[in-house]
Design an enzyme around this catalytic site. Sequence first.
Site, PDB file in Angstrom:
ATOM      1  N   LYS A 204       7.377  -9.326  20.817  1.00  0.00           N
ATOM      2  CA  LYS A 204       7.547 -10.308  21.904  1.00  0.00           C
ATOM      3  C   LYS A 204       8.773  -9.954  22.745  1.00  0.00           C
ATOM      4  CE  LYS A 204      10.135 -13.270  18.725  1.00  0.00           C
ATOM      5  NZ  LYS A 204      10.070 -14.440  17.840  1.00  0.00           N
TER       6      LYS A 204
ATOM      7  N   ARG B 112       9.493 -26.921  14.525  1.00  0.00           N
ATOM      8  CA  ARG B 112       9.281 -26.340  15.846  1.00  0.00           C
ATOM      9  C   ARG B 112       7.770 -26.384  16.082  1.00  0.00           C
ATOM     10  NH1 ARG B 112      11.998 -20.491  17.027  1.00  0.00           N
ATOM     11  NH2 ARG B 112       9.942 -19.790  16.363  1.00  0.00           N
TER      12      ARG B 112
ATOM     13  N   TYR C 153      37.225 -10.765  39.484  1.00  0.00           N
ATOM     14  CA  TYR C 153      37.263 -12.142  39.987  1.00  0.00           C
ATOM     15  C   TYR C 153      38.183 -13.031  39.167  1.00  0.00           C
ATOM     16  CZ  TYR C 153      33.045 -10.961  42.651  1.00  0.00           C
ATOM     17  OH  TYR C 153      32.145 -10.385  43.502  1.00  0.00           O
TER      18      TYR C 153
ATOM     19  N   MET D 286      28.466  -9.716  38.445  1.00  0.00           N
ATOM     20  CA  MET D 286      27.006  -9.585  38.421  1.00  0.00           C
ATOM     21  C   MET D 286      26.563  -8.150  38.147  1.00  0.00           C
ATOM     22  SD  MET D 286      24.193 -10.678  41.294  1.00  0.00           S
ATOM     23  CE  MET D 286      24.707 -12.370  41.344  1.00  0.00           C
TER      24      MET D 286
HETATM   25  C1  LIG Z   1      10.250 -13.903  16.511  1.00  0.00           C
HETATM   26  C2  LIG Z   1       9.385 -14.267  15.388  1.00  0.00           C
HETATM   27  C3  LIG Z   1       9.313 -13.461  14.232  1.00  0.00           C
HETATM   28  C4  LIG Z   1      10.239 -12.288  14.003  1.00  0.00           C
HETATM   29  O1  LIG Z   1      11.511 -12.758  13.601  1.00  0.00           O
HETATM   30  P1  LIG Z   1      12.677 -11.747  13.194  1.00  0.00           P
HETATM   31  O2  LIG Z   1      13.744 -12.616  12.650  1.00  0.00           O
HETATM   32  O3  LIG Z   1      13.077 -11.051  14.457  1.00  0.00           O
HETATM   33  O4  LIG Z   1      12.091 -10.817  12.207  1.00  0.00           O
HETATM   34  C5  LIG Z   1       8.393 -13.794  13.263  1.00  0.00           C
HETATM   35  N1  LIG Z   1       7.588 -14.856  13.404  1.00  0.00           N
HETATM   36  C6  LIG Z   1       7.647 -15.662  14.479  1.00  0.00           C
HETATM   37  C7  LIG Z   1       6.756 -16.839  14.567  1.00  0.00           C
HETATM   38  C8  LIG Z   1       8.548 -15.406  15.502  1.00  0.00           C
HETATM   39  O5  LIG Z   1       8.606 -16.220  16.561  1.00  0.00           O
END
Ligand SMILES: *Cc1c(COP(=O)(O)O)cnc(C)c1O
Length: 411
Positions: free
Chosen positions: A38, A136, A270, A318
């Site tokens: 992801k 979640r 800055y 930036m």
């Molecule tokens: C991101 C994610 C993972 C991977 O988690 P890591 O700690 O990076 O190994 C696994 N399962 C779900 C549902 C996730 O959202």
Amino acid sequence: MNETPMRARAVVDLAALRANVRVLRARAPKAQLMAVVKANAYGHGMVPCARAARRAGAAWIGTALPSEALELRAAGDSGRLLCWLWTPGGPFREAVEADVDISVSGLWALEEVLAAVRAAGRPARVQLKIDTGLGRNGCTPGDWEKLVAAAREAEAGGALRVTGIWSHFACADEPGHPSIRAQLDVFRDAVAYAEAQGLDPEVRHIANSPATLTLPEAHFDLVRTGVAVYGISPSPEIGTPADFGLRPVMTLTASLASVKRVPGGLGVSYGHQYTTPGETTLALVPLGYADGIPRAASGTGEVLVGGRRRRIAGRVAMDQFVIDLGDDTAETGDEAVLFGPGDRGEPTAEEWGQATGTIGYEVVTRITRRVPRVYVGAYEDEIAGVDGAGLADGVAGGVEAAGSPERGAAG
Ligand SMILES: *Cc1c(COP(=O)(O)O)cnc(C)c1O
């Protein structure tokens, strides 16, 4: 091989990634491995990383967004692929047609999957997600009976196959946290209930990277590893990447855009939060928060130049920030290493996380597309057709020649 001059680059060592996948498979020998890609593979480039993970034996790829899963299919990936973050509208039909395993956390999603099945004229693959205590996504234990019953009925009617039952940990990066055991208990009960109702999932899974590394009893049939695939430790508390035989995959470097001698008392960047203590040499690093460098690194992040670590002088802007070289010399165009495996004395992504109040995950993931990814240790087919991807060598101890990319893997 020619190296294109570049303002900055994120060198991605696919030989290291493949080696990490093999290390993780060996840690969970009875389970299959899912490489989680992801968020553009945590910033490393989704398609090349997914291909390299497949080559190293990842039976599954995982994405959060449907668009990520569909992009992988468009790039030619045809293996098992689970996608878990759905909102109404999906697109579920495209996912069914693309043979993506669809995570379902509630009845609304199951109904949309069934409509997609009718539209596509083919059955879906569905994995039911139970919220065992992360709070979640996922079906609450209270709603589990209804979801299982609806899925079982749809399966009996031939509309779908329930391929998996799964969940996600809240505190796996804190070994011994009481929630871990509690979540495992809820998970085992949820699986047992679903199986007693006639579901026969191929895979039951709950382990992320920290659970894969520290909790064998959580491996079940499949482990979902993300950050560890990229050679980053889930938390300093459980160890360094090297403790687990993992190697950081990304090295972020830039070419110095300016080197100049300045007098003492000069305000820098800055807000003038840094003032030169005496006559000194300032170097300009052409990376800023638009590239994903945390502004919180102002005055605290460190960078390797000329074999020595330098602290960021004043604010990160930036597009650029400044470092103070003192009386050391450097040339415009010299390399600054922001983070990498640490071999040359450069900071690691975890160190950047500690310096900026975040975690290694965020440090690599937030590097934006403004920074070109350059792949080393890659097989040609891993980067074929990837926009803007280049093969380079000699950058991160990379490859001698295309055709022997495994030799790029150190450690
Ligand atoms: C991101 C994610 C993972 C991977 O988690 P890591 O700690 O990076 O190994 C696994 N399962 C779900 C549902 C996730 O959202």
